[in-house]
Design an enzyme around this catalytic site. Sequence first.
Site, PDB file in Angstrom:
ATOM      1  CG  ASN A  47      30.414  39.808  37.347  1.00  9.40           C
ATOM      2  OD1 ASN A  47      31.534  39.333  37.159  1.00  9.40           O
ATOM      3  ND2 ASN A  47      30.233  40.860  38.130  1.00  9.40           N
TER       4      ASN A  47
ATOM      5  CD  GLN B 190      35.960  36.284  40.301  1.00  7.06           C
ATOM      6  OE1 GLN B 190      35.363  36.593  39.272  1.00  7.06           O
ATOM      7  NE2 GLN B 190      37.189  36.685  40.575  1.00  7.06           N
TER       8      GLN B 190
ATOM      9  CG  HIS C 171      35.823  41.599  36.638  1.00  9.42           C
ATOM     10  ND1 HIS C 171      36.180  40.495  37.390  1.00  9.42           N
ATOM     11  CD2 HIS C 171      34.470  41.516  36.489  1.00  9.42           C
ATOM     12  CE1 HIS C 171      35.097  39.786  37.695  1.00  9.42           C
ATOM     13  NE2 HIS C 171      34.058  40.382  37.152  1.00  9.42           N
TER      14      HIS C 171
END
Length: 338
Positions: free
Chosen positions: A302, A140, A281
């Site tokens: 992740n 990201q 998160h």
Amino acid sequence: MVSSKAFLLAILGCACLCSSILAARELSDAAMVERHEKWMVEYGRVYKDTAEKAQRFEVFKDNVAFIESFNAGNTKFWLAVNQFADLTNDEFRATKANKGFKPISTSVPTGFKYENLSVNALPTTVDWRTKGAVTPIKNQGQCGCCWAFSAVAAMEGIVKLSTGSLISLSEQELVDCDTHSMDEGCEGGWMDSAFEFVIKNGGLTTESNYPYKAVDGKCKGGSKSAATIKGHEDVPVNNEAALMKAVANQPVSVAVDAGDRTFMFYSGGVMTGTCGTELDHGIAAIGYGVESDGTKYWLLKNSWGTTWGEKGFLRMEKDISDKRGMCGLAMKPSYPIE
């Protein structure tokens, strides 16, 4: 009484020792400078001036010392120098890469389709990667849209299980177009809200058709849908047994507190111990298992690239005494329905 000769020898010995210590320190600093330079090249880090570089070097050195000290202890997991190594923990907590989940205080209760399953009848180990239901690790960057990556990972999983096709879907479409609810692109969002957008939008397009840019952009309307969902449900809160039922059947979106220094530099093993529960998160639970020493763990995907964690993945201790789960992962799980 000490002779003058002995006194002189003592002074000389002390001077030699001090010189050796200073030389060792200079050698150590020189080695650390070289290490920092190599790290800068590896991660493409460039500083605006010598003052900033000197400041970042001190932070880098402190982080390396913390990592090496931690790894010298007796723990079930270990840390490594990664892309965050020149950030203080406070800076890391404030970076967009670690801010992107915006939980709402109240939500409408949903059903839970896996309620009647027996935990004892579930497999002891699940890894959706081995079933081809998990796309490769994505990154990201500095855009705080972990919510989009978490939602997309869960959606990619259920689409694969329903259709037999693993399709890499577009996070950027969510970032650019899902702006009429509580989701705010790089400024954060919520996985349930992302699922709602996908339903109303009639689906989501592919990653290749709408590539990730790591910045807020203008919505490109009319993108051809590659996959859709019919609904979404929340896993009962603070219930790892319920989460296990869901994860045994499909990848699930979860939120965690990722601000701890050990999370920041996690590199491998099963994360144990204590961490916060201030959810900031979004990631995806893609399985669970048991280590050879009997430690139960969650397997998580992740969105910080492959240089973090176990090539981008993470294992966290499962079934801990705190009902909220490790780092709060049992507090806000949800999943899409195909």
